[in-house]
Motif scaffolding. Structure first.
Motif, mmCIF file in Angstrom:
data_model
loop_
_atom_site.group_PDB
_atom_site.id
_atom_site.type_symbol
_atom_site.label_atom_id
_atom_site.label_comp_id
_atom_site.label_asym_id
_atom_site.label_seq_id
_atom_site.Cartn_x
_atom_site.Cartn_y
_atom_site.Cartn_z
ATOM 1 N N SER A 113 0.861 -1.185 0.000
ATOM 2 C CA SER A 113 0.000 0.000 0.000
ATOM 3 C C SER A 113 0.897 1.234 0.000
ATOM 4 O O SER A 113 2.097 1.146 0.313
ATOM 5 N N PRO A 114 0.360 2.418 -0.328
ATOM 6 C CA PRO A 114 1.215 3.609 -0.462
ATOM 7 C C PRO A 114 1.977 3.967 0.804
ATOM 8 O O PRO A 114 3.061 4.569 0.714
ATOM 9 N N GLU A 115 1.460 3.637 1.999
ATOM 10 C CA GLU A 115 2.146 4.048 3.221
ATOM 11 C C GLU A 115 3.127 2.998 3.746
ATOM 12 O O GLU A 115 3.774 3.212 4.772
ATOM 13 N N ALA A 298 1.697 -9.615 -16.480
ATOM 14 C CA ALA A 298 1.192 -10.989 -16.552
ATOM 15 C C ALA A 298 0.043 -11.233 -15.587
ATOM 16 O O ALA A 298 -0.474 -12.351 -15.519
ATOM 17 N N GLY A 299 -0.354 -10.196 -14.841
ATOM 18 C CA GLY A 299 -1.523 -10.332 -13.978
ATOM 19 C C GLY A 299 -1.251 -10.455 -12.503
ATOM 20 O O GLY A 299 -2.189 -10.592 -11.714
ATOM 21 N N LEU A 300 0.013 -10.415 -12.062
ATOM 22 C CA LEU A 300 0.302 -10.487 -10.635
ATOM 23 C C LEU A 300 -0.097 -9.173 -9.971
ATOM 24 O O LEU A 300 0.319 -8.097 -10.405
ATOM 25 N N GLU A 301 -0.881 -9.265 -8.906
ATOM 26 C CA GLU A 301 -1.427 -8.087 -8.246
ATOM 27 C C GLU A 301 -1.080 -8.086 -6.766
ATOM 28 O O GLU A 301 -0.654 -9.093 -6.207
ATOM 29 N N GLY A 302 -1.282 -6.911 -6.170
ATOM 30 C CA GLY A 302 -1.117 -6.807 -4.732
ATOM 31 C C GLY A 302 0.329 -6.944 -4.291
ATOM 32 O O GLY A 302 1.264 -6.776 -5.077
ATOM 33 N N PRO A 303 0.547 -7.274 -2.999
ATOM 34 C CA PRO A 303 1.913 -7.427 -2.503
ATOM 35 C C PRO A 303 2.606 -8.627 -3.136
ATOM 36 O O PRO A 303 2.007 -9.685 -3.317
ATOM 37 N N VAL A 304 3.860 -8.420 -3.495
ATOM 38 C CA VAL A 304 4.639 -9.488 -4.128
ATOM 39 C C VAL A 304 6.030 -9.525 -3.501
ATOM 40 O O VAL A 304 6.469 -8.583 -2.838
ATOM 41 N N SER A 319 6.502 -13.599 -6.908
ATOM 42 C CA SER A 319 5.372 -14.349 -6.372
ATOM 43 C C SER A 319 4.434 -13.433 -5.615
ATOM 44 O O SER A 319 4.880 -12.539 -4.884
ATOM 45 N N GLU A 320 3.127 -13.661 -5.797
ATOM 46 C CA GLU A 320 2.136 -12.939 -5.007
ATOM 47 C C GLU A 320 2.157 -13.427 -3.564
ATOM 48 O O GLU A 320 2.425 -14.601 -3.295
ATOM 49 N N LEU A 321 1.852 -12.524 -2.641
ATOM 50 C CA LEU A 321 1.910 -12.837 -1.217
ATOM 51 C C LEU A 321 0.561 -12.741 -0.514
ATOM 52 O O LEU A 321 0.492 -12.959 0.699
ATOM 53 N N THR A 327 -7.607 -16.043 -2.591
ATOM 54 C CA THR A 327 -6.155 -16.207 -2.516
ATOM 55 C C THR A 327 -5.493 -15.807 -3.831
ATOM 56 O O THR A 327 -5.902 -16.246 -4.904
ATOM 57 N N ARG A 328 -4.461 -14.971 -3.714
ATOM 58 C CA ARG A 328 -3.630 -14.616 -4.872
ATOM 59 C C ARG A 328 -2.234 -15.144 -4.592
ATOM 60 O O ARG A 328 -1.489 -14.582 -3.781
ATOM 61 N N PHE A 329 -1.905 -16.239 -5.288
ATOM 62 C CA PHE A 329 -0.644 -16.928 -5.015
ATOM 63 C C PHE A 329 0.049 -17.318 -6.317
ATOM 64 O O PHE A 329 0.763 -18.306 -6.392
ATOM 65 N N ASP A 330 -0.181 -16.513 -7.376
ATOM 66 C CA ASP A 330 0.467 -16.780 -8.662
ATOM 67 C C ASP A 330 1.952 -16.434 -8.586
ATOM 68 O O ASP A 330 2.380 -15.623 -7.750
ATOM 69 N N SER A 331 2.730 -17.024 -9.461
ATOM 70 C CA SER A 331 4.164 -16.711 -9.518
ATOM 71 C C SER A 331 4.666 -16.884 -10.942
ATOM 72 O O SER A 331 4.127 -17.684 -11.712
#
Length: 465
Positions: A113-115, A298-304, A319-321, A327-331
């Motif tokens: 996140s930005p902060e 390639a579609g990985l979003e959020g914290p990685v 890898s997504e975290l 669940t977002r767990f792509d790599s």
């Protein structure tokens, strides 16, 4: 076969099986025969294993709320004022390297996140296994906000890491892991036996009698009603906690891993090896920013987490975290010489059992549904502690009484049930060695008590069957 005369009378038809013996006595059900044995084992496990289960519940309750605790304790390292535009990631890594010049950069976790600060992880060669040095960088200014040890794939900081090890091994190393494995091995069995006895005890009453305690009852009946109803409400959660806890255990965990491997239930992982036919020049690195951009495209979003290349033949692994729901767990793996993706693993393509294992572990840790998950685990831990306290209270009130030990109960079983019980517990003992070893100790101790008590287990206070 001898010839039967044609005029021989027909034998009388066999009487129908009406559930009684030839003397008209009702034939005992399988459960009525097994119930005294289940009660005996439930009592011993509750008396001697419950302290381990209670410690696991209390330390697990502490761990559940460590994400919020980390945010409070390490606010300076984890959060910064939001700036106009973040610096390129390679500049943030360079700032972190200046703060740890003798360490090797292993991975970087940009803020989700930005902060949030950027976390750069280093191998120092001096920290404990699975521990890395985390350098926290202000993504807008490049200022290093601090350094802390980071433990495991979850990136636990010192407070959470300390509580994690307390829950897992009581800070006693491999010897301490036996406590948590013993607790996880017996938890599901004690819970299942207790629920079976409670449900069959109340089967002739309304459902309300199963699900709601009797506050107006007195003495042992009131205690048992709370013990049984709370245990019934918590049953499914206790099964999940027990099963997922065993995956981290020392002996049963190895067996679980072997079974998952044999059935191809492992969690798939990307290969960071650079393909032999890569068109990129050897020794060229497009940089971490382009690698991350390729992963985002390639579609990985959020914290990685971006694992940096470890040598000339490996690339970036991103890898997504996000382990919440969904669940977002792509790599993906990225060739450093071209910036092209060379391998991709999607969580949607995981085998079903790998998905269930991921969800189960994340639910065990309180991550899957965020705060609601934490609240459920809190209620589960408090309910388990209450059930244990009530169980000890019942034992204390009944302790002078002598009840039949395992040997008389065992002799009362028909041979086919004895064989079934032996087969079941042998299988459980092979899968969960600590369960099998402790079960043998319980049986041996009970046989000694029975011999001394003349067929009765001397002064144990086990409840009546």
């Amino acid at each position: 076969m001898p010839d039967i005369p044609a005029d021989a009378p027909n034998p009388p038809p066999a009487p129908p099986d009406d559930g009684t013996t030839r003397h008209g006595v009702p034939r005992p059900s399988t459960w009525s025969l097994l119930r005294p044995l289940v009660l005996r084992l439930h009592f011993y496990a509750g008396l001697f294993v419950a302290p381990f289960i209670l410690v696991a519940a209390v330390t697990g309750l502490l761990y559940v709320w460590t994400p919020q605790l980390e945010q409070a304790v390490y606010a300076h390292e984890l959060r910064v004022p939001v700036g106009a535009e973040p610096l390129p990631l390679h500049q943030q890594i360079a700032a972190a390297r200046a703060a740890a010049p003798d360490a090797v950069a292993h991975a970087v976790r940009p803020g989700g996140s930005p902060e949030e600060t950027t976390r750069v992880l280093f191998d120092t060669g001096e920290l404990a296994e699975s521990t890395r040095l985390a350098v926290f960088v202000d993504p807008y200014t490049g200022e290093v906000r601090g350094t802390l040890d980071s433990y495991g794939s979850s990136g636990a900081l010192p407070v959470r890491g300390w509580i994690d090890l307390l829950h897992r091994e009581l800070h006693l190393g491999d010897a301490g892991r036996l406590y948590s494995e013993l607790a996880a091995s017996w938890l599901w069995l004690v819970a299942a036996g207790g629920v079976a006895m409670w449900v069959t005890r109340r089967r002739r009453r309304r459902v309300r009698g199963l699900l709601v305690p009797e506050p107006r009852a007195r003495g042992s009946r009131r205690t048992l009603s709370f013990h049984g109803t709370i245990g019934l409400w918590a049953f499914v959660g206790l099964l999940l906690v027990s099963a997922t806890g065993l995956t981290w255990s020392q002996y049963a965990g190895e067996n679980v891993t072997s079974i998952r491997s044999a059935l191809s239930w492992q969690t798939p992982a990307v290969s960071a090896e650079i393909p032999a036919d890569s068109p990129g020049p050897v020794g060229v690195d497009v940089g971490v920013d382009r690698a991350l951009a390729a992963a985002r495209a390639a579609g990985l979003e959020g914290p990685v987490e971006v694992i940096l290349p470890a040598g000339g033949d490996t690339g970036y692994t991103i890898s997504e975290l996000d382990r919440s729901w969904p669940t977002r767990f792509d790599s993906v793996a990225v060739d450093p010489s071209t910036g092209q993706i060379t391998d991709t693993v999607r969580f949607a393509d995981f085998p079903l059992m790998a998905k269930l294992a991921r969800w189960g572990i994340d639910a065990h840790m309180g991550l899957l549904f965020g705060v609601p998950n934490q609240l459920v685990l809190t209620a589960l831990a408090l309910g388990l502690a209450t059930v244990i306290a009530l169980g000890y209270r019942m034992w204390w009130r009944r302790r002078p009484a002598a009840r039949p030990g395992i040997a008389p109960v065992w002799r009362a079983l028909p041979w086919h049930l004895r064989g079934a019980v032996v087969v079941v517990f042998a299988g459980l003992g092979l899968l969960m060695p600590l369960l099998g070893a402790s079960l043998l100790l319980f049986v041996a101790g009970d046989l000694l008590l029975t011999r001394r008590g003349g067929g009765q287990a001397a002064s144990t206070g086990v409840p009546r069957a």
